[in-house]
Write a protein that holds these residues in place. Structure first.
Motif, PDB file in Angstrom:
ATOM      1  N   SER A   1       0.828  -1.220   0.000  1.00 47.33           N
ATOM      2  CA  SER A   1       0.000   0.000   0.000  1.00 47.33           C
ATOM      3  C   SER A   1       0.859   1.265   0.000  1.00 47.33           C
TER       4      SER A   1
ATOM      5  N   ASN B   1      -4.570   1.027   6.921  1.00 51.80           N
ATOM      6  CA  ASN B   1      -4.445   1.787   5.679  1.00 51.80           C
ATOM      7  C   ASN B   1      -5.728   2.552   5.363  1.00 51.80           C
TER       8      ASN B   1
ATOM      9  N   THR C   1      -5.877   6.573   5.114  1.00 50.46           N
ATOM     10  CA  THR C   1      -6.383   7.199   3.892  1.00 50.46           C
ATOM     11  C   THR C   1      -7.508   8.170   4.197  1.00 50.46           C
TER      12      THR C   1
ATOM     13  N   ASP D   1      -6.094  11.280   5.683  1.00 50.91           N
ATOM     14  CA  ASP D   1      -5.431  12.116   4.678  1.00 50.91           C
ATOM     15  C   ASP D   1      -6.437  12.896   3.842  1.00 50.91           C
TER      16      ASP D   1
END
Length: 301
Positions: free
Chosen positions: A24, A291, A295, A298
């Motif tokens: 990833s 992850n 994400t 972010d």
């Protein structure tokens, strides 16, 4: 440099989590003291394409796979402290080095404590095991013992009966079976020895006999026991992660603990049965959970 994830533990769960996060494109460090719980095992079973592999070889191949992903580093270092610090986790190692990580995956696994029976350690991992799904095939049709001082003894005895019809159930003096359970086992020809065990005897890791404190002696060539388990590292508890009654971490389907940014995988969540392939899958799910959350963060979600 701020890490996306610090993984504590380099067993199947931690390494598979590292693999998935590497794929990833996440910046990851795996802290591994190379003291796996299955160090006494000669072979590992139940992992498709790797059935019967030596644990050390499995780790070597895992490191080889992970080396293809430059954002993942495996550090042979021991983590001594993890502290939440303004949106990140400060991870300190025994060498005094500090790292900052946005997320943490706890995969240090468990430490085992065997029943206090003279002779048991020399047979554990050679002819006496804890997981019949992992080692039952190798002991099939042999005269076996099933030993537990806990409430799972009846269940373990029934499971082991799939591999051998010659089973002796040992309580080691504990009152772990009721009258109905003893009767049900007896209907299958499974005998129960309620006496405390004086010693296990054999040669070169091969069990040969059980000596009881009532001076009875029974020949057995192997068997299964239930160790007691504790977290190998207390970081989750120190961080305030909720625990299950069995001593694992409360997690959702993607390894999220009750503490935001902290995930647990593998034996750290008390997987039963504790198989490599299950632990690796747990590591993959925790990596996907981490992850996904990184994400979303972010993107301001």
């Amino acid at each position: 440099m701020k890490l996306d994830c610090a993984i504590i533990g380099g067993g199947p769960a931690g390494l598979n989590a590292a693999l998935m996060l590497g794929r990833s494109r996440r910046l990851v460090i795996v802290f591994d003291t190379n003291k796996p719980r299955n160090a006494v095992a000669r072979e590992s079973h139940g992992f498709i394409t790797r059935d019967g592999i030596e644990p050390r070889e499995l780790r070597r191949l895992a490191h080889q796979d992970i080396a293809n992903y430059p954002t993942v580093t495996i550090k042979p270092d021991k983590v001594t402290e993890i502290k939440p610090m303004a949106g990140v986790f400060e991870v300190t190692t025994s060498n005094g080095v500090m790292y900052q990580a946005r997320t943490v995956i706890l995969a240090a696994g468990l430490k085992e404590s065997l029943p206090a029976i003279p002779g048991l350690p020399q047979f554990y991992g050679k002819s006496v095991f804890s997981c019949p799904y992992c080692d039952g095939w190798e002991l099939r049709d042999q005269p076996l013992m099933v030993l537990s001082e806990g409430s799972n003894l009846f269940h373990l005895a029934k499971i082991v009966y799939n591999w051998s019809k010659d089973v002796l159930v040992c309580t080691n003096g504990a009152n772990t079976l009721n009258t109905q359970q003893i009767a049900m086992l007896g209907q299958r020809g499974i005998q129960v020895a309620p006496y405390k065990i004086k010693a296990l005897q054999g040669e070169n890791g091969k069990l040969k006999r059980i000596l009881f404190e009532n001076d009875a002696e029974v020949k057995r060539s192997g068997g299964f026991i239930t160790p007691s388990w504790d977290q190998a590292a207390a970081f989750g508890e120190a961080l305030g992660c909720a625990m299950t009654p069995s001593g694992g971490f409360v997690t959702d389907d993607y390894g999220r603990t009750s503490v935001k940014g902290v995930y647990a995988a593998g034996d750290s969540s008390i997987i039963v049965p504790a198989q490599l392939i299950v632990a690796a899958g747990e590591g993959s799910k925790a990596a996907i959970g981490a992850n996904t959350d990184l994400t979303n963060a972010d993107f301001g979600g």
